[in-house]
Design an enzyme around this catalytic site. Sequence first.
Site, PDB file in Angstrom:
ATOM      1  N   ARG A 133      -0.758  -4.144  -2.417  1.00  0.00           N
ATOM      2  CA  ARG A 133      -2.042  -4.089  -2.450  1.00  0.00           C
ATOM      3  C   ARG A 133      -2.450  -3.337  -4.035  1.00  0.00           C
ATOM      4  O   ARG A 133      -1.201  -2.780  -4.855  1.00  0.00           O
ATOM      5  CB  ARG A 133      -2.583  -2.979  -1.919  1.00  0.00           C
ATOM      6  CG  ARG A 133      -4.537  -3.359  -2.256  1.00  0.00           C
ATOM      7  CD  ARG A 133      -5.050  -1.728  -1.330  1.00  0.00           C
ATOM      8  NE  ARG A 133      -4.833  -0.670  -2.287  1.00  0.00           N
ATOM      9  CZ  ARG A 133      -4.721   0.426  -1.674  1.00  0.00           C
ATOM     10  NH1 ARG A 133      -4.183   0.688  -0.409  1.00  0.00           N
ATOM     11  NH2 ARG A 133      -4.363   1.424  -2.021  1.00  0.00           N
ATOM     12  N   GLU A 151      -3.240   0.855 -10.252  1.00  0.00           N
ATOM     13  CA  GLU A 151      -1.159   0.382  -9.627  1.00  0.00           C
ATOM     14  C   GLU A 151      -1.138  -0.675  -8.683  1.00  0.00           C
ATOM     15  O   GLU A 151      -2.210  -1.232  -8.342  1.00  0.00           O
ATOM     16  CB  GLU A 151      -1.221   2.015  -8.724  1.00  0.00           C
ATOM     17  CG  GLU A 151      -2.349   2.104  -7.984  1.00  0.00           C
ATOM     18  CD  GLU A 151      -2.002   3.451  -7.122  1.00  0.00           C
ATOM     19  OE1 GLU A 151      -1.525   4.248  -7.664  1.00  0.00           O
ATOM     20  OE2 GLU A 151      -2.632   4.247  -6.220  1.00  0.00           O
ATOM     21  N   ASN A 153       0.397  -0.932  -5.558  1.00  0.00           N
ATOM     22  CA  ASN A 153       1.225  -0.732  -4.028  1.00  0.00           C
ATOM     23  C   ASN A 153       2.145  -1.088  -3.218  1.00  0.00           C
ATOM     24  O   ASN A 153       1.960  -2.321  -2.711  1.00  0.00           O
ATOM     25  CB  ASN A 153       0.027  -0.054  -3.404  1.00  0.00           C
ATOM     26  CG  ASN A 153      -1.249   1.040  -3.810  1.00  0.00           C
ATOM     27  OD1 ASN A 153      -0.971   2.259  -4.223  1.00  0.00           O
ATOM     28  ND2 ASN A 153      -1.671   0.093  -4.011  1.00  0.00           N
ATOM     29  N   SER A 158      -2.241   1.691   2.834  1.00  0.00           N
ATOM     30  CA  SER A 158      -3.550   1.298   3.700  1.00  0.00           C
ATOM     31  C   SER A 158      -5.626   0.659   3.458  1.00  0.00           C
ATOM     32  O   SER A 158      -5.382   0.536   2.554  1.00  0.00           O
ATOM     33  CB  SER A 158      -3.972   2.855   4.375  1.00  0.00           C
ATOM     34  OG  SER A 158      -4.408   3.545   3.017  1.00  0.00           O
ATOM     35  N   LYS A 337       5.426   3.838 -10.715  1.00  0.00           N
ATOM     36  CA  LYS A 337       4.756   3.781 -11.707  1.00  0.00           C
ATOM     37  C   LYS A 337       5.512   3.091 -13.023  1.00  0.00           C
ATOM     38  O   LYS A 337       4.942   2.924 -13.439  1.00  0.00           O
ATOM     39  CB  LYS A 337       4.163   4.472 -11.834  1.00  0.00           C
ATOM     40  CG  LYS A 337       3.264   5.522 -11.561  1.00  0.00           C
ATOM     41  CD  LYS A 337       2.328   4.273 -10.486  1.00  0.00           C
ATOM     42  CE  LYS A 337       0.994   4.672  -9.020  1.00  0.00           C
ATOM     43  NZ  LYS A 337       2.099   5.099  -8.093  1.00  0.00           N
ATOM     44  N   LYS A 407       0.339  10.349 -14.449  1.00  0.00           N
ATOM     45  CA  LYS A 407       1.666   9.927 -13.134  1.00  0.00           C
ATOM     46  C   LYS A 407       2.438   9.971 -13.385  1.00  0.00           C
ATOM     47  O   LYS A 407       3.272   9.315 -14.147  1.00  0.00           O
ATOM     48  CB  LYS A 407       0.784   7.999 -12.939  1.00  0.00           C
ATOM     49  CG  LYS A 407      -0.597   8.099 -12.609  1.00  0.00           C
ATOM     50  CD  LYS A 407      -1.201   6.773 -13.160  1.00  0.00           C
ATOM     51  CE  LYS A 407      -2.133   6.414 -12.472  1.00  0.00           C
ATOM     52  NZ  LYS A 407      -2.649   4.460 -12.388  1.00  0.00           N
ATOM     53  N   GLU A 411       3.050   7.488  -4.200  1.00  0.00           N
ATOM     54  CA  GLU A 411       1.983   6.396  -3.954  1.00  0.00           C
ATOM     55  C   GLU A 411       1.125   7.409  -3.057  1.00  0.00           C
ATOM     56  O   GLU A 411       2.379   8.431  -2.772  1.00  0.00           O
ATOM     57  CB  GLU A 411       2.305   5.657  -2.512  1.00  0.00           C
ATOM     58  CG  GLU A 411       3.275   4.965  -2.860  1.00  0.00           C
ATOM     59  CD  GLU A 411       3.180   3.472  -3.849  1.00  0.00           C
ATOM     60  OE1 GLU A 411       1.807   3.207  -4.058  1.00  0.00           O
ATOM     61  OE2 GLU A 411       3.812   2.787  -4.020  1.00  0.00           O
ATOM     62  N   GLY A 412      -0.291   7.583  -3.087  1.00  0.00           N
ATOM     63  CA  GLY A 412      -1.155   7.873  -2.381  1.00  0.00           C
ATOM     64  C   GLY A 412      -1.705   9.137  -3.215  1.00  0.00           C
ATOM     65  O   GLY A 412      -1.408   8.903  -4.453  1.00  0.00           O
ATOM     66  N   ARG A 494     -12.939   0.981  -2.392  1.00  0.00           N
ATOM     67  CA  ARG A 494     -13.270   2.516  -3.098  1.00  0.00           C
ATOM     68  C   ARG A 494     -14.346   2.940  -3.537  1.00  0.00           C
ATOM     69  O   ARG A 494     -13.663   1.955  -4.648  1.00  0.00           O
ATOM     70  CB  ARG A 494     -11.927   3.532  -2.561  1.00  0.00           C
ATOM     71  CG  ARG A 494     -11.077   3.007  -1.235  1.00  0.00           C
ATOM     72  CD  ARG A 494     -10.035   3.531  -1.559  1.00  0.00           C
ATOM     73  NE  ARG A 494      -8.645   2.844  -2.876  1.00  0.00           N
ATOM     74  CZ  ARG A 494      -7.813   3.241  -2.671  1.00  0.00           C
ATOM     75  NH1 ARG A 494      -7.499   3.920  -3.179  1.00  0.00           N
ATOM     76  NH2 ARG A 494      -7.519   2.709  -4.552  1.00  0.00           N
TER      77      ARG A 494
END
Length: 518
Positions: A133, A151, A153, A158, A337, A407, A411-412, A494
Amino acid sequence: MASLTGGSYPPTLDNPLELERLVQTVKDWTISNGLAVRPSPASADSDEEGMLATSAPVTLFPSPFPKSCFEEAKAVQTKYSDLYARISRDEEFLEDLVQQVAGGDDFIDNLWKVHLRVKEEGYVQNFTLGLFRSDYMVHQDGDKLQIKQVEFNTIASSFGGLSSRTSLLHKHLAKTEYAFLSNPIPSSSLNLPENRSTEGLAAGLAAAFYAYGKSGFGHPTCVLFLVQDGERNVFDQRHLEYAVQQAGGDEPIPVFRLPFSQILAHTQLAPSSQRRELLYHPPHNPALTFEVAVAYLRAGYGPGDYPTSTAWDARYQLERSNAITCPSVLTQLAGMKKVQQVLATAPEGGDVPPALRRFLPDPSDAATVTAIHRTFTNIYPLDTSPAGLTARTIATDPSQCLRYVMKPQREGGGNNVYKSAIPQRLSTIPEEHWGSYILMELITPPPATNTILRGNGQVEQGGVICELGVYGTCLWDRETGEVVHNEESGYLLRTKGDQSEEGGVAAGYGCMDSVRLV
């Protein structure tokens, strides 16, 4: 600055009865259609049997999103997936970057050690699956709007299951509710694109399942979802599981869930087999034996999933097995990253970053290089290179740091450090470990408004910021580089309040949304 929302859209719901009706409609639809999550731990004490579900946080209206930006993000996804497949095959490139960050990041160091252990004895599975993603925000520079990548992923990407349902929710409201508001919205005025994220991601898993082939032992083969203990986002995963099963048609694909913490308890490598097939014995009936064709990780993306050496042994067992892992360790490391930073950083006076040219060297790749390069924002290392020293000056300056986010290689949600908090955080980190972080210029989105229904039932109206994620599924041969499946696979939107810095839904910062093209 021009606003994406204006006029009467989305409407402000000043009438309490009107707001109450729409909120209740959304609450009922979300539970009826599985747009839901498990209750938070604080409210789950009374749910010892695991029977409760609550609506996922969601906007009451689809958020406006520039059509040109949406189409650009979708069009470049297969190019990005191919790029990251190539990166995952370049061990020399990844090793150099791992060495740059591993001194201050034990998690990355341990992942690399898993790869080295398997490399020493030899990999047995050539196929690798990526369910990717790529996340973007719209950047406004004067009157110009353009997507900029937040970013990329490569593990546990998810919300594909809930995203498609959010699109269906807003389409349902457009047909049945919006026209009856005091400020009515004709359904014909809403350009709501199709979103088949669930089916798209399932198609990638099914492609890997069929590429694996039949078991040499005569065992049935399966897809194994590896999940976290106490997973609240279970319905998002379940929707994907059901779609994978259905992808088998009259012969459903067997799908099982197994907590990441129980891998060694319920799987084993086939004894005396050079292929190291991964065998799964379901806890509810250990007499059954399935050969794992695809091991899909919805866990294992952060240090919290590896509390002991046993957890690392479990990851090693997956990696050395014949199962097609999604992702492999190298593919997970490609999502650092640091990789994103190196891809985006051009030399002083240069135009295209050397790392991008490394993976797309042919003249025929020129259009792909341009398409990917357009999505980059300014990202800097925090090492001792000339660019890194410049970034250190910015990051430690109380005024200059206000335009940046720092960063780690994670992840998350909840891991980033924003604006004025950056200098203080750096002061707690030994300077020799600063290179484990990157510094990204904040993206400036155009103003927008919406109404958010939180998971606790509270309603928030006001300014919002939207982040678009585009899914891609890619299956490739790690030895030959042949890509046998590469598809753009739907989207996720989102949205968070414009005063929030993090945007993760699972982490409690954002909410589900869908796109109204403008």
